[in-house]
Enzyme design. Structure first.
Site, short mmCIF file in Angstrom:
data_model
loop_
_atom_site.label_atom_id
_atom_site.label_comp_id
_atom_site.label_asym_id
_atom_site.label_seq_id
_atom_site.Cartn_x
_atom_site.Cartn_y
_atom_site.Cartn_z
N ASP A 20 0.80 -1.22 0.00
CA ASP A 20 0.00 0.00 0.00
C ASP A 20 0.83 1.27 0.00
O ASP A 20 0.29 2.37 0.09
CB ASP A 20 -0.98 0.01 1.18
N CYS A 21 2.14 1.14 -0.04
CA CYS A 21 2.98 2.34 -0.14
C CYS A 21 4.32 1.96 -0.75
O CYS A 21 4.62 0.78 -0.95
CB CYS A 21 3.18 2.98 1.23
N CYS A 24 6.74 -0.60 0.83
CA CYS A 24 6.37 -2.02 0.69
C CYS A 24 7.15 -2.65 -0.47
O CYS A 24 7.74 -3.72 -0.35
CB CYS A 24 4.87 -2.17 0.46
N CYS A 422 9.97 8.49 8.04
CA CYS A 422 9.63 7.44 7.07
C CYS A 422 9.32 8.04 5.71
O CYS A 422 8.52 8.96 5.60
CB CYS A 422 8.43 6.64 7.57
N ASP A 466 3.59 11.11 -39.67
CA ASP A 466 3.52 10.44 -40.97
C ASP A 466 2.18 10.87 -41.57
O ASP A 466 1.22 11.12 -40.84
CB ASP A 466 3.56 8.93 -40.78
N THR A 468 0.13 9.39 -44.44
CA THR A 468 -0.87 8.39 -44.81
C THR A 468 -1.25 7.52 -43.63
O THR A 468 -0.39 6.92 -42.97
CB THR A 468 -0.33 7.51 -45.95
N ASP A 663 1.84 4.84 -38.39
CA ASP A 663 0.95 3.68 -38.37
C ASP A 663 1.48 2.48 -39.15
O ASP A 663 0.87 1.42 -39.12
CB ASP A 663 -0.43 4.06 -38.94
#
Length: 772
Positions: A20-21, A24, A422, A466, A468, A663
């Site tokens: 949780d932190c 850990c 801490c 790009d 096309t 793409d």
């Protein structure tokens, strides 16, 4: 390393619950790294994942699991291989997986957002495991997987808070009724509450980790008892338990966005077999099978519609709020909702490769691509903790020894300093913001592969496109038909369509689509042959017919001077012209253009407003590039081969951050070279795998949205670091001067962690599409 040693090394993957932190993850990573034969350790807080390379000849998997459990966390193996054995929550295990892991339910091992309630976590099993790890007792108790979905007071942490509150309340009652034994009641409450915390502190100490929050808590609580501050020590133990609940709730909320993605895929599907359908687990579907998707149902797998037309709501996957009409031949996503009519969908991707699985995998693995800021803070926290302990020791020792001050006063202040020191809030400040930003992006079809990508995207000065398939749809459409002589438009289309029949080239498809829309049938053809880079020739109606470039047509008598001039005019308008002719007999010209996307101009405007320069990099001729770029207000570089794009990206990248949008396969090198490579969702798998980010909705305006989200995430990180360090700086000073005590110290530590996490959660509500 010898071949035999390399062969013994295997990649191992576990789900670790209870983190949780930031401390850990650090605690687990440090403990596991110390074991022989362990390398490449990666711990993801938000994805609850432990991944490492293990030489099982030196250390067994059971030793890894025992080490993690000794630190107070639950651990269970994930399915082997992120892609091969990817299992979504609630999915039935494949037969081979069931054979391999008969002792546990695979639904417990789905990435980021899995439900562990099926993982042998009945009361008996849970209690057995807690006996070994200290769970179920007061202290730093981590999330029990079976607690998910419960109210805070129904969870193990919540019950712990209630238990410690009762202890504290009982001590106050005893002190009121019998003051002479009241002190001892608080001593008992403190010792009972701090015992399991001390147990974990010693477990970490045995693994070479003396500077943990548990060790600081133990020292502070016991030290307070020695200076007759029993009441305050008991209160600190209670506040520590409250802080654990708050941290757990905040961390759980940060994971909810990712967890919700996994729940988009339905658990079952209607498999079509012949004329009937039967219900099967969605996870069992394989490529090539056909499923029936009824109105209102979610699509169970990525696929292609083979029968039916309906509106498909893709908002769960892409964030696009308006359903799109999809029909035969159209691709659909797993998790999308069929809104109108029944569809038959052919499965094209297995469960491990569907859109949702890939998104989850990207979000999970993104934690490995840690932001430079996060890496710096991680290094900083490693020497920060020992430094705080040293300062606390000096505060305790120096004033009494050197200046004759009372020991009780300075021991108390030194203990308060320990608790404030801490670094949990500081360590969690970056991953919490990154996880929230990635979750927000994923809900809107903006995928980024980790903190390093987000940080780089926030610094982008130049965006290169790009043309096309990125700024344009990548699907040319016929814009002009110019028949010559007595040839009619219908005859021109019939011959051209005959030549192009069977071709998958984008220009051929444009001609065939135009003929279909015009109701013109293609003439029968045969012996089609490509003219390398020039066009196509085929036998149509018993004689050769050509669809070729104007230059080739001029050289072979298929175009005269007037025709060439018209072709040049088309090119100046950004169109591509082809000549249709038979031997020495020109038939006409067909002009096509790949139109810009509707939102391209708005995207360029947004980028300019954000101070980002946009440039087109295209392999098209300068006239075509100028026509598209001029209409969009963009600079351009034309006639560029893949290596030219790479060189251009490298050159401008040396001056600042550059983002490349592409793409196709030819864009992959440039995507890799850029500070941030972004693949359009309609692009090839090569582009998607190579890129650092992906745009699922094929909207150009998602590019400025990605940059906007990245900038918001980095601003959020800066706020978090300021909160974490600012609060600690203030309370470190007030503790040394005696203005604040132990209980304020623990509130400052826990409060900072909770504030940082809650601030990061604000990104879940951030709308990157909103300007300003």
């Amino acid at each position: 390393m010898t071949m035999s040693e390399a062969a013994r090394e295997t990649s191992c993957d576990w789900t670790v619950t209870g983190m949780d932190c930031g401390s850990c993850a650090t605690k687990i990573k440090d403990a596991v790294t110390r074991l022989p034969g362990v390398s490449g350790v990666e711990v993801g807080i938000m994805s609850e994942r432990l991944r490492l390379t293990l030489d099982e000849g030196q250390t067994g998997r059971d030793k890894i699991e025992k080490t993690v459990r000794a630190l107070g966390y639950e651990i269970a193996p994930r399915a082997a291989g992120a892609k091969k054995d990817f299992v979504l929550p609630g999915a039935q295990s494949a037969p081979e997986q069931s054979d391999m892991h008969q002792d546990h339910d695979h639904s417990a091992h789905a990435p980021a957002g899995h439900d562990h309630s099926g993982h042998d976590q009945g009361p008996k099993a849970a209690s057995t495991k807690r006996d070994d790890s200290g769970h179920g007792s007061p202290g730093h108790v981590h999330d029990d997987p079976a607690d998910r979905g419960k109210r805070w007071y129904q969870t193990a942490k919540g019950k712990l808070v209630i238990f410690t509150a009762l202890l504290l309340g009982a001590a106050w009652v005893i002190e009121y009724l019998a003051p002479e034994i009241g002190k001892w009641a608080f001593v008992a409450a403190c010792l009972i509450g701090v015992a399991p915390v001390a147990q974990r502190a010693f477990a970490a100490l045995r693994m070479g980790q003396p500077f943990t929050i548990e060790s600081l808590m133990t020292i502070a609580a016991v030290g307070a008892l020695f200076i007759n501050a029993a009441e305050e020590a008991a209160l600190v133990v209670f506040l520590f338990a409250v802080g654990e609940v708050l941290e757990g709730v905040a961390a759980g909320k940060a994971r909810d966005g990712i967890r919700a993605l996994a729940n988009l895929v339905p658990k079952t599907a209607q498999l079509v077999t012949g004329d009937s359908t039967r219900e099967v687990p969605a996870a069992s579907l394989s490529v090539g099978q056909t499923v029936l998707v009824r109105p209102g149902d979610r699509i169970p797998a990525d696929g292609e519609i083979v029968d039916g037309t309906s509106g498909v709501d893709e908002s769960p996957v892409t964030g696009e709020s308006v359903p799109k009409t999809r029909g035969p031949g159209d691709a659909v996503f797993a998790g999308a909702i069929n809104t109108e009519a029944a569809l038959r969908v052919k499965v094209t991707k297995g469960r491990e490769d569907n859109t949702i699985a890939r998104i989850i995998r990207l979000v999970e693995e993104a934690e490995e691509a840690r932001a430079p800021t996060e890496r710096f803070i991680d290094r900083f926290s490693r020497w920060y903790m020992p430094a705080i302990v040293a300062v606390a020791a000096l505060v305790i020792v120096v004033p009494p020894l050197v200046f004759g001050q009372p020991w009780d006063t300075w021991v108390y202040r030194g203990l308060a300093l320990l608790l404030i020191g801490c670094p949990c809030a500081l360590v969690i400040s970056v991953p919490a913001s990154i996880a929230s930003a990635m979750s927000t992006g994923a809900r809107r079809g903006l995928l980024m592969k980790g903190g390093a990508v987000i940080e780089a995207a926030a610094k982008v000065d130049v965006v290169t496109f790009d043309k096309t398939g990125t700024l344009t749809h990548g699907r040319p459409q016929v814009t002009d038909l110019v028949p010559f002589g007595t040839t009619t438009e219908a005859e021109l289309l019939a011959v051209a369509a005959g030549v192009e029949t069977g071709s998958s080239h984008p220009l051929a498809i444009a001609i065939l689509n135009k003929a279909k829309d015009a109701g013109v049938s293609a003439l029968p053809s045969q012996d089609a042959k490509a003219l390398m880079g020039k066009g196509v020739v085929a036998t149509v109606g018993g004689a050769a017919a050509y669809v070729a470039s104007p230059r080739y047509a001029m050289e072979h008598g298929g175009l005269d001077g007037l025709g060439l001039r018209q072709a040049t005019i088309f090119e100046e308008d950004g169109k591509t012209a082809v000549a249709v002719f038979r031997e020495k007999a020109p038939l006409g010209l067909i002009a096509m253009r790949d139109e810009p996307r509707a939102d391209a101009k708005d995207a360029v405007r947004q980028l300019t407003a954000m101070g980002v320069t946009a440039v087109i990099l295209t392999g098209d001729n300068p006239r075509t590039a100028a026509a598209i770029g001029g209409g969009l207000g963009l600079k351009f570089e034309a006639d560029m081969m893949p290596e030219d794009k790479l060189a251009y990206i490298r050159e401008i990248g040396s001056k600042g951050g550059v983002m490349m949008i592409g793409d196709g396969i030819n864009d992959a090198p440039a995507l890799k070279q850029a500070s941030v490579g972004v693949a359009m969702g309609s692009g090839t798998d090569v582009a998607l795998e190579t890129a650092d980010a992906a745009i699922l909705r094929d909207r150009v305006t998602d590019i400025p949205a990605t940059i906007r989200l990245s900038r918001a995430a980095m601003a959020n990180i800066r706020q978090n670091v300021t909160i974490a360090l600012g609060l600690k700086a203030v309370f470190l000073v007030t503790s040394v001067f005696g203005l604040t005590g132990l209980w304020i110290a623990i509130l400052a530590d826990t409060g900072a962690t909770v504030l940082v996490t809650l601030n990061a959660l604000r990104l879940l509500r951030f709308n990157p599409e909103r300007e300003g």
